[in-house]
Design an enzyme around this catalytic site. Structure first.
Site, PDB file in Angstrom:
ATOM      1  N   CYS A 113       0.812  -1.224   0.000  1.00  0.00           N
ATOM      2  CA  CYS A 113       0.000   0.000   0.000  1.00  0.00           C
ATOM      3  C   CYS A 113       0.844   1.273   0.000  1.00  0.00           C
ATOM      4  CB  CYS A 113      -0.962  -0.005   1.178  1.00  0.00           C
ATOM      5  SG  CYS A 113      -2.206  -1.295   1.039  1.00  0.00           S
ATOM      6  N   HIS A 250      -2.986   7.509   2.007  1.00  0.00           N
ATOM      7  CA  HIS A 250      -3.414   6.202   1.520  1.00  0.00           C
ATOM      8  C   HIS A 250      -4.823   5.939   2.059  1.00  0.00           C
ATOM      9  CE1 HIS A 250      -3.841   2.075   0.667  1.00  0.00           C
ATOM     10  NE2 HIS A 250      -3.651   1.665   1.908  1.00  0.00           N
ATOM     11  N   ASN A 280     -10.062   0.274  -0.311  1.00  0.00           N
ATOM     12  CA  ASN A 280      -8.599   0.342  -0.333  1.00  0.00           C
ATOM     13  C   ASN A 280      -8.083  -0.271  -1.640  1.00  0.00           C
ATOM     14  OD1 ASN A 280      -5.851   0.021   0.042  1.00  0.00           O
ATOM     15  ND2 ASN A 280      -6.005  -0.829   2.105  1.00  0.00           N
TER      16      ASN A 280
END
Ligand code: COA
Length: 323
Positions: A113, A250, A280
Site C-alpha cells: 500500500c 493512503h 482500499n
C-alpha cells in the site's frame, strides 16, 4: 534546481461496482458494520478478463493524452503494484508496449500500500539526477484476485483500480514555491512483516497467496507512522504543517484518515477521501485520490499536497508535492 513537476493525471476504475450489501449474502457482516468501521460503502471489481495491466494502461493513456505529450517521449514507466499480471515479465513492460512507448525503461515496484510513495521517490530521484525527463508513475491493483472471500476481516476492505501521474523534469528556482515534488521520503521495517501480507506466494507455495492482516495492529501503526512521515517530510522542506493545503493519505479506512488528520491538527475539510467509493485500492489509492481532487477542482495548481502511506512490510513514507 531540477524538479519533478506533475503534468497530468489519469485514472480508471472497473465498471462493476460491488456494494457492502452484497457481502451480507455470503458472510456474517452488514452494510452498517462495514460503513461504520471503515467508511467504505462500495468498491470496484475487475472483470474476469480485465488485468492489472489493462487498468493501468487506461489510466496511463488518460494521463498522457491529458498532458498532450507524445507517448514515446516517456523515458520511464514505474508500476507500483502487488498484483502483477504474471510473475514475469514485469507488468510495466506490457503497459509500456500498450501505450506505444518503444524506448526508455519500465519496471514494477512492490511496496504494497506504500507503492505509490515509493514509486514517486524512485521516479523523483531519476528525474532530479537528470537521467530521466518524463516519468509515468502508475499505481494499479486487482486485489480482488488475492482476497480470501471468506475472511470478513479483510475482503470487505479492498477494491480494484488504477491511477497515473505523469512527471516532467523542469528547471525551477529551488524554493518551496517551486512546483513539483518537494520531498519524497520512504521507510521500511521488516520486523512487522507478519502483521500484513499474503499466505503463500510464488517461491513459497507456487501460488499468489491470499491476504491476511492483523487489523488492529495495522490500524495502530497507520495512525502513528503516517503523521510521523508527514512531519518528517514537512520539516525536511522547512515548511510548517499549516502550509499543507490538502492531505491525500493512503485510502485504507476513514477512521485512519480521521486519526491521521487529527494528530496533525489538519481540519477534516482539507483531507481528500475516496475511501467510501473505492475502498482500499492499495498502490492505486493515493493517485486515484489526487486524480479525483484535481478533476473536481479542489486540488489546484500551486497548492501543496502531502501524501502519506503505510503498507505491508511494514513500509511507509510521504510525498509532498506542489501541484
Ligand atoms: N463484519 C462484522 N464483524 C466483523 C467484520 C465484518 N466485516 N470484520 C471483523 N468483525 C468482527 C471481529 O471478528 C471482531 O469480533 P469479536 O470481537 O467477536 O472478535 C469485531 O468485529 C471487532 O473486530 P476488530 O478487528 O476489533 O474491529 P476494528 O474496529 O479493529 O475494525 C478493521 C476492523 C479491519 C476495519 C480495522 O482494524 C482496520 O481498518 N484495520 C486497518 C486496515 C487497513 O487499513 N489495512 C490496510 C493497511 S495498508
Amino acid at each position: 534546481m531540477l524538479r519533478s513537476v506533475v503534468l497530468s493525471t489519469g485514472a480508471y476504475l472497473p465498471a462493476r461496482v460491488m456494494t457492502n450489501a452484497e457481502f451480507e449474502k455470503t458472510l456474517d457482516t452488514s452494510d452498517d458494520w462495514i460503513e461504520g468501521r471503515t467508511g467504505i460503502t462500495q468498491r470496484h471489481i475487475a472483470a474476469r478478463d480485465e488485468l492489472t495491466s489493462d487498468l493501468a494502461t487506461k489510466a496511463g493513456k488518460q494521463a498522457i493524452e491529458s498532458a498532450g505529450v507524445p507517448a514515446d517521449s516517456i523515458d520511464l514507466v514505474i508500476l507500483a503494484t502487488t498484483t502483477p499480471d504474471e510473475t514475469m515479465p514485469a507488468t510495466a513492460v506490457k503497459i509500456q508496449q500498450q501505450l506505444g512507448i518503444t524506448r526508455g525503461a519500465a519496471f514494477d515496484l512492490n511496496a504494497a500500500c506504500s507503492g505509490f510513495v515509493y514509486a514517486m521517490a524512485v521516479a523523483n530521484n531519476f528525474i532530479i539526477s537528470g537521467q530521466v525527463k518524463r516519468a509515468l508513475v502508475i499505481g494499479a491493483e486487482t486485489y480482488s484476485r488475492i482476497l480470501d472471500w471468506n475472511d470478513r476481516g479483510t475482503c470487505i476492505l479492498f477494491g480494484d483500480g488504477a491511477a497515473a501521474l505523469l512527471l516532467e523534469r523542469q528547471e525551477q528556482k529551488g524554493t518551496n514555491d517551486d512546483r513539483g515534488v518537494l520531498f519524497a521520503g520512504i521507510h521500511s521495517d521488516g520486523q512487522y512483516a507478519s502483521l500484513l501480507g499474503t499466505q503463500g506466494g510464488v517461491s513459497s507455495t507456487r501460488t499468489a497467496g491470499t491476504v491476511f492482516m492483523a487489523g488492529k495492529e495495522i490500524f495502530r501503526h497507520a495512525v502513528a507512522r503516517m503523521p510521523d512521515a508527514v512531519e518528517e517530510a514537512m520539516s525536511a522542506t522547512g515548511l510548517p504543517l499549516s502550509a499543507i493545503d490538502w492531505l491525500a493519505p493512503h485510502q485504507a479506512n476513514q477512521r485512519i484518515l480521521d486519526g491521521v488528520a487529527q494528530k496533525l491538527h489538519i481540519s477534516p475539510d482539507k483531507v481528500i477521501s475516496t475511501v467510501a467509493g473505492h475502498a482500499n485500492t492499495s498502490a492505486a489509492s493515493i493517485p486515484l485520490a489526487l486524480h479525483v481532487a484535481s478533476h473536481d477542482g479542489r486540488l489546484k495548481r500551486g497548492q501543496l499536497v502531502a501524501c502519506p502511506a503505510l503498507g505491508a512490510g511494514l513500509t511507509w513514507g510521504c510525498t509532498v508535492v506542489r501541484w
